[in-house]
Write a protein that holds these residues in place. Structure first.
Motif, short mmCIF file in Angstrom:
data_model
loop_
_atom_site.label_atom_id
_atom_site.label_comp_id
_atom_site.label_asym_id
_atom_site.label_seq_id
_atom_site.Cartn_x
_atom_site.Cartn_y
_atom_site.Cartn_z
N ASN A 51 0.85 -1.12 0.04
CA ASN A 51 0.14 0.21 -0.21
C ASN A 51 0.78 1.32 0.08
O ASN A 51 0.56 2.22 -0.66
CB ASN A 51 -0.99 -0.09 1.30
CG ASN A 51 -2.13 -1.27 1.28
OD1 ASN A 51 -2.66 -1.29 -0.05
ND2 ASN A 51 -2.22 -1.88 2.11
N ARG A 52 2.11 1.12 0.55
CA ARG A 52 2.92 2.26 0.58
C ARG A 52 4.04 2.20 -0.26
O ARG A 52 4.62 3.21 -0.80
CB ARG A 52 3.46 2.67 2.06
CG ARG A 52 4.38 3.83 2.30
CD ARG A 52 4.70 3.73 3.59
NE ARG A 52 5.98 2.93 4.07
CZ ARG A 52 7.24 3.18 3.69
NH1 ARG A 52 7.31 4.40 3.25
NH2 ARG A 52 8.45 2.32 4.02
N GLY A 53 4.52 1.01 -0.63
CA GLY A 53 5.49 0.70 -1.54
C GLY A 53 6.76 1.04 -0.59
O GLY A 53 6.96 0.78 0.57
N VAL A 103 -5.07 5.55 -12.13
CA VAL A 103 -3.85 5.15 -11.27
C VAL A 103 -4.04 5.68 -9.56
O VAL A 103 -3.74 4.85 -9.05
CB VAL A 103 -2.23 5.33 -11.77
CG1 VAL A 103 -2.05 6.99 -11.87
CG2 VAL A 103 -1.25 4.78 -11.13
N THR A 104 -4.69 6.85 -9.67
CA THR A 104 -4.79 7.55 -8.43
C THR A 104 -5.99 6.82 -7.61
O THR A 104 -6.28 7.20 -6.64
CB THR A 104 -4.86 9.00 -8.43
OG1 THR A 104 -5.87 9.41 -9.22
CG2 THR A 104 -3.88 9.79 -9.13
N ARG A 106 -6.40 3.45 -7.99
CA ARG A 106 -5.73 2.03 -7.78
C ARG A 106 -4.58 2.28 -6.63
O ARG A 106 -4.48 1.26 -6.01
CB ARG A 106 -5.09 1.42 -8.88
CG ARG A 106 -6.21 0.95 -10.07
CD ARG A 106 -5.68 0.33 -11.32
NE ARG A 106 -4.51 0.78 -11.71
CZ ARG A 106 -4.75 1.78 -12.94
NH1 ARG A 106 -5.96 2.26 -13.17
NH2 ARG A 106 -3.62 2.17 -13.20
N ARG A 107 -4.06 3.20 -6.72
CA ARG A 107 -2.89 3.07 -5.83
C ARG A 107 -3.19 4.62 -4.83
O ARG A 107 -3.50 5.76 -5.23
CB ARG A 107 -1.59 3.65 -6.64
CG ARG A 107 -1.20 2.55 -7.45
CD ARG A 107 -0.75 1.09 -6.64
NE ARG A 107 -0.33 0.03 -7.51
CZ ARG A 107 0.26 -1.07 -7.07
NH1 ARG A 107 0.38 -1.21 -5.65
NH2 ARG A 107 0.58 -2.08 -7.88
N LYS A 108 -2.35 4.55 -3.80
CA LYS A 108 -2.27 5.47 -2.75
C LYS A 108 -1.29 6.60 -3.17
O LYS A 108 -0.38 6.11 -3.63
CB LYS A 108 -2.08 4.97 -1.28
CG LYS A 108 -3.02 4.24 -0.75
CD LYS A 108 -2.90 3.74 0.61
CE LYS A 108 -4.05 2.96 1.04
NZ LYS A 108 -4.19 2.97 2.41
N TRP A 111 2.46 5.69 -2.45
CA TRP A 111 2.76 4.75 -3.38
C TRP A 111 3.34 5.16 -4.62
O TRP A 111 4.41 4.74 -4.90
CB TRP A 111 1.95 3.52 -3.57
CG TRP A 111 2.32 2.16 -4.31
CD1 TRP A 111 2.61 1.30 -3.65
CD2 TRP A 111 2.44 2.16 -5.71
NE1 TRP A 111 3.21 0.22 -4.58
CE2 TRP A 111 3.04 1.08 -5.94
CE3 TRP A 111 2.34 3.16 -6.68
CZ2 TRP A 111 3.24 0.58 -7.18
CZ3 TRP A 111 2.71 2.38 -7.84
CH2 TRP A 111 3.08 1.21 -8.21
N ILE A 112 2.42 6.09 -5.25
CA ILE A 112 2.80 6.63 -6.33
C ILE A 112 4.21 7.63 -6.25
O ILE A 112 4.96 7.48 -7.16
CB ILE A 112 1.64 7.53 -6.79
CG1 ILE A 112 0.52 6.69 -7.11
CG2 ILE A 112 2.12 8.31 -8.05
CD1 ILE A 112 -0.65 7.37 -7.54
N ASP A 126 7.51 -5.63 -5.35
CA ASP A 126 6.06 -5.42 -5.55
C ASP A 126 5.68 -6.38 -6.63
O ASP A 126 6.00 -6.49 -7.66
CB ASP A 126 5.56 -4.18 -5.77
CG ASP A 126 4.20 -3.84 -5.82
OD1 ASP A 126 3.29 -4.53 -6.33
OD2 ASP A 126 3.87 -2.95 -4.75
N GLU A 128 2.64 -6.91 -7.98
CA GLU A 128 1.96 -6.28 -8.99
C GLU A 128 2.81 -5.68 -9.98
O GLU A 128 2.48 -5.65 -11.15
CB GLU A 128 0.77 -5.60 -8.34
CG GLU A 128 -0.14 -6.23 -7.50
CD GLU A 128 -1.37 -5.09 -7.20
OE1 GLU A 128 -1.69 -4.44 -7.84
OE2 GLU A 128 -1.86 -5.58 -6.13
#
Length: 164
Positions: A51-53, A103-104, A106-108, A111-112, A126, A128
């Motif tokens: 979730n954070r990367g 993308v925003t 699907r991802r926090k 993370w981005i 990751d 995914e």
């Protein structure tokens, strides 16, 4: 002959997306904040928060408002045009890399921003992203973006996804 042309096209794409290694080194040297550390799982393998990367950005230090920051989005669009558009479309269509549409959603945000500024460890950890790499076949290069650049690109992505 086809192999030569394909090899040249791949090399040209990687060169175009890679930026200069000097700017990456300068960006990395300028960063004074330590990278986030991982914790050990009971099996001894480093954990990874999907979730954070991987990187210094967290929910606490990346704040996005309910409404769009138009000035940041404009700056992000400029950066996208120079650093990102050769590999990513703003639609859901794949170019070299995946399209940005949605993308925003699907991802926090953290993370981005971690992926924009620190792609290599995230590609390595990751699942995914690794699955996406199997489709795209080209690793995202580190573009050497500053934290502010990454925040501006994030805001442009939010605008692209319809945030007003």
């Amino acid at each position: 002959m086809k192999k030569v042309i394909v090899s040249f096209a791949v090399a040209a794409t990687l060169y175009a997306c890679g930026g200069s290694s000097n700017s990456t080194e300068q960006s990395n040297a300028a960063s004074t904040e330590p990278a986030a550390t991982t914790t050990e799982t009971p099996t001894g393998n480093p954990s990874y928060d999907p979730n954070r990367g991987e990187g210094k950005f967290t929910a606490e230090n990346v704040t996005v408002g309910a409404s769009l920051d138009a000035a940041m989005a404009t700056e992000g669009e400029k950066i996208q045009g120079v650093k990102c558009s050769s590999c990513h479309k703003t639609t859901d269509e794949k170019l070299v890399g995946p399209g940005w549409k949605g993308v925003t959603e699907r991802r926090k945000p953290e993370w981005i921003m971690n992926f924009i500024t620190n792609p290599d460890p995230m590609i390595d950890k990751d699942p995914e992203v690794q699955a996406q790499l199997e489709i795209c076949l080209v690793r995202m290069p580190n573009q050497g973006l500053t934290d502010d650049d990454a925040r501006h690109v994030l805001e442009f992505m939010r605008k692209n996804d319809g945030v007003k």
